[in-house]
Write an enzyme that holds these catalytic residues in place. Structure first.
Site, PDB file in Angstrom:
ATOM      1  N   ASN A   1      37.976  29.721  26.742  1.00 54.26           N
ATOM      2  CA  ASN A   1      38.122  30.763  25.726  1.00 54.26           C
ATOM      3  C   ASN A   1      36.864  31.610  25.641  1.00 54.26           C
ATOM      4  OD1 ASN A   1      40.536  31.352  24.230  1.00 54.26           O
ATOM      5  ND2 ASN A   1      40.669  29.168  23.806  1.00 54.26           N
TER       6      ASN A   1
ATOM      7  N   GLU B   1      45.100  38.508  20.352  1.00 49.28           N
ATOM      8  CA  GLU B   1      43.921  37.940  21.013  1.00 49.28           C
ATOM      9  C   GLU B   1      42.995  39.030  21.546  1.00 49.28           C
ATOM     10  OE1 GLU B   1      42.225  35.469  21.860  1.00 49.28           O
ATOM     11  OE2 GLU B   1      43.384  33.620  21.641  1.00 49.28           O
TER      12      GLU B   1
ATOM     13  N   ASP C   1      37.691  29.154  19.324  1.00 52.05           N
ATOM     14  CA  ASP C   1      38.555  29.940  20.214  1.00 52.05           C
ATOM     15  C   ASP C   1      37.729  31.083  20.804  1.00 52.05           C
ATOM     16  OD1 ASP C   1      40.618  31.385  21.412  1.00 52.05           O
ATOM     17  OD2 ASP C   1      42.063  30.938  19.850  1.00 52.05           O
TER      18      ASP C   1
ATOM     19  N   ASN D   1      43.420  33.518  30.606  1.00 54.40           N
ATOM     20  CA  ASN D   1      43.201  33.496  29.169  1.00 54.40           C
ATOM     21  C   ASN D   1      42.041  34.435  28.842  1.00 54.40           C
ATOM     22  OD1 ASN D   1      44.117  32.348  26.683  1.00 54.40           O
ATOM     23  ND2 ASN D   1      42.243  31.143  26.579  1.00 54.40           N
TER      24      ASN D   1
ATOM     25  N   ARG E   1      48.031  30.613  33.838  1.00 55.76           N
ATOM     26  CA  ARG E   1      47.848  32.015  33.485  1.00 55.76           C
ATOM     27  C   ARG E   1      46.396  32.250  33.106  1.00 55.76           C
ATOM     28  NH1 ARG E   1      46.760  32.697  28.067  1.00 55.76           N
ATOM     29  NH2 ARG E   1      47.734  31.285  26.585  1.00 55.76           N
TER      30      ARG E   1
HETATM   31 CA    CA Z   1      41.858  32.511  22.934  1.00 53.60          CA
END
Ligand code: CA
Length: 301
Positions: free
Chosen positions: A159, A27, A209, A112, A110
Site C-alpha cells: 500500500n 483510493e 493503508d 494496488n 492486480r
Molecule cells: Ca490501498
C-alpha cells in the site's frame, strides 16, 4: 498526542455521484500541480476520478481494467497501474495506452497502490485479487524508459509508499504487517536496502493503508478499519495527531490545493453497512491540517 476533533472535515465528493453509484473502493488521491486537479480511483468500481475543486466538479471515466493507482506524468496525462499492467491515461478523456505488464503470467493478481520517486520512477505493488494467500504480490519499479524491475518480493497487500523529503529514505506499508517500514534509498540508482520497521500501528487503529508526507517530513497514514488518519514522526515512530473520519474504511490521503494546504482523504464502502455509515465511499477534505504538503514527484518517462 493531540487529536483534531474540531477540525473542519468536509465532504469534497459525496459518496453517490451523478451516475447514482457509490464509490466502492475510493483510493489513491494525488494532486496534479500543473492542472490543479485531484486524481483518484475507484479500484473495485473500475473508474478514474478527476476532481476539480475550482469547478466543484468530479468527472468519472470507466476503465477496461481495475485501476490500482495513478501518478502525474511530466509529459502530460498520468502514469497508471491497472490489473493488466502499466500505461498512461489521458485524464481529459479516460483513454489508456498500455506499455508493459510485468505479471502477465499472474491473472490472479492486480496492481494496488503506488507513487513516483524523486527521480520520476514509478513504483507500484501487486496483490492477489481475492486476497486469499499471503506473500503473492511484489513491488515493481517502472523506469523512465518503460522497462520494469521487481524491487521487492513476497508482498501481501502493498500500500502506502512515499519518499523522505531528501529522497534518502523510502517508507512502505504492507498492510497486514500493521507497520510502516523504512528502507535506505539511493535516488541515483533506485536501490532500496536495509529494511526496518519504524511505526507499529496499534490494533485499535485498524490497518495502515495509503500514506503521504508533509512539508515537515511527517507521515500521514490512512487507517483501514480504524476510521481515522494519523500523523507520525517517522524518526521517533511516534504518533503526533489523529483526524477522526466518519467512515471506518479510510484508504488514503494526499495534500492538494493551490499551496498544498488541504488534505484530501479517500474512503471505501465495500462490505460496509451504508445505513450506519452513509458517507462511506466519499472523498473528504481537511481544509486546515495545520501543515502543507510537498508537490508529488511526476513520472519522468
Ligand atoms: Ca490501498
Amino acid at each position: 498526542m493531540s487529536s483534531l476533533p474540531s477540525s473542519p472535515l468536509e465532504v469534497a465528493v459525496p459518496p453517490v455521484g451523478a451516475d447514482g453509484q457509490r464509490t466502492v473502493l475510493g483510493e489513491g488521491p494525488v494532486w496534479v500541480v500543473r492542472d490543479q486537479v485531484l486524481l483518484w480511483v475507484d479500484i473495485k468500481g473500475q473508474k478514474l476520478h478527476v476532481h476539480d475543486p475550482s469547478r466543484q466538479s468530479n468527472v468519472q471515466f470507466a476503465l477496461s481494467h481495475l485501476p490500482g493507482c495513478v501518478a502525474p506524468r511530466a509529459q502530460g496525462g498520468a502514469v497508471v497501474a491497472l490489473s493488466n499492467g502499466f500505461g498512461v491515461v489521458d485524464y481529459s478523456t479516460g483513454a489508456v495506452q498500455w506499455w508493459v505488464d510485468p505479471e502477465h503470467d499472474k491473472p490472479e493478481n492486480r496492481f494496488n497502490d503506488g507513487a513516483c520517486d524523486p527521480k520520476g520512477r514509478f513504483f507500484a505493488g501487486t496483490l492477489q485479487l481475492e486476497e486469499r494467500d499471503p506473500h503473492c504480490g511484489a513491488l515493481y519499479c517502472l523506469e523512465q524508459d518503460h522497462s520494469v524491475r521487481k524491487v521487492l518480493d513476497h508482498c501481501t497487500i502493498p500500500n502506502g509508499i512515499v519518499w523522505s523529503l531528501d529522497g534518502a529514505k523510502l517508507y512502505f506499508i504492507d498492510t497486514p504487517t500493521r507497520g510502516v517500514d523504512v528502507f535506505d534509498y539511493d535516488v541515483e540508482s533506485g536501490a532500496m536496502t536495509n529494511r526496518t520497521t519504524v511505526i507499529k500501528v496499534p490494533e485499535e487503529l485498524g490497518h495502515p493503508d495509503g500514506m503521504t508526507i508533509d512539508a515537515e517530513g511527517m507521515l500521514w497514514v490512512a487507517h483501514w478499519g480504524g476510521g481515522c488518519v494519523t500523523r507520525w514522526d517517522p524518526r521517533q515512530g511516534s504518533m503526533i495527531s489523529k483526524v477522526v473520519v466518519p467512515v471506518s474504511k479510510v484508504t488514503s490521503c494526499a495534500f492538494g490545493g493551490k499551496d498544498l494546504e488541504h488534505l484530501y482523504i479517500s474512503t471505501a464502502s465495500v462490505d460496509t453497512d451504508t445505513i450506519a455509515e452513509p458517507l462511506a465511499g466519499a472523498l473528504f477534505i481537511l481544509k486546515t491540517p495545520g501543515v502543507r504538503g510537498r508537490p508529488e514527484p511526476e513520472f519522468a518517462g
